[in-house]
Design a protein around this motif. Sequence first.
Motif, short mmCIF file in Angstrom:
data_model
loop_
_atom_site.label_atom_id
_atom_site.label_comp_id
_atom_site.label_asym_id
_atom_site.label_seq_id
_atom_site.Cartn_x
_atom_site.Cartn_y
_atom_site.Cartn_z
N GLY A 10 0.91 66.04 26.49
CA GLY A 10 0.58 67.19 26.14
C GLY A 10 -0.83 67.74 25.83
N SER A 11 -1.54 66.77 25.55
CA SER A 11 -3.03 66.82 25.23
C SER A 11 -3.86 66.74 26.17
CB SER A 11 -3.45 65.72 24.16
OG SER A 11 -3.44 64.53 24.98
N ASN A 12 -4.88 67.37 26.15
CA ASN A 12 -6.13 67.62 27.49
C ASN A 12 -6.91 66.33 27.50
OD1 ASN A 12 -5.22 70.10 27.75
ND2 ASN A 12 -6.93 71.05 26.72
N ALA A 13 -7.22 65.69 28.79
CA ALA A 13 -7.88 64.76 28.80
C ALA A 13 -9.39 65.03 28.51
CB ALA A 13 -7.81 64.26 30.31
N THR A 14 -10.01 64.15 27.66
CA THR A 14 -11.30 64.34 27.19
C THR A 14 -12.11 63.10 27.44
OG1 THR A 14 -11.03 63.79 25.20
CG2 THR A 14 -10.78 66.15 25.58
N ALA A 15 -13.53 63.17 27.88
CA ALA A 15 -14.21 62.28 27.84
C ALA A 15 -15.60 62.64 26.80
CB ALA A 15 -14.91 61.96 29.22
N GLY A 16 -15.55 62.03 25.66
CA GLY A 16 -16.57 62.49 24.72
C GLY A 16 -16.44 63.87 24.54
N ARG A 17 -17.66 64.56 24.74
CA ARG A 17 -17.68 66.12 24.35
C ARG A 17 -17.09 66.93 25.44
NH1 ARG A 17 -23.65 67.26 22.22
NH2 ARG A 17 -23.80 66.43 24.44
#
Length: 103
Positions: free
Chosen positions: A19-26
């Motif tokens: 359920g979380s958003n995929a992120t890459a650093g900022r």
Amino acid sequence: LVKKETYQQMLAPFTLVDGSNATAGRSTRGMGCLVRDINGYQCVYHTGTTGTGFFRFPKEGLSVVIFTNLGDGNDFARDKGADVQTNVYKLAEEIVAEYLLKK
């Protein structure tokens, strides 16, 4: 070429199984694109491991393409004290600041 709805889906944060958003650093990962703020402007981008990058600023109608021949960037990163991608982001930030602030 691409429907507006499809483009918006490319930019929307990709939701992981938990359920979380995929992120890459900022950055937020969309479907094939990363999205982040650079100098106050929304940037849609994708980079490679050799110090290349495509940065699109849709609202400003500006694209920045950076090509380098840094190989895997390890020597460059050691010399500069940062990874290649950080240096590509920094270069993109400097180009955007120079171009957009003069408009």
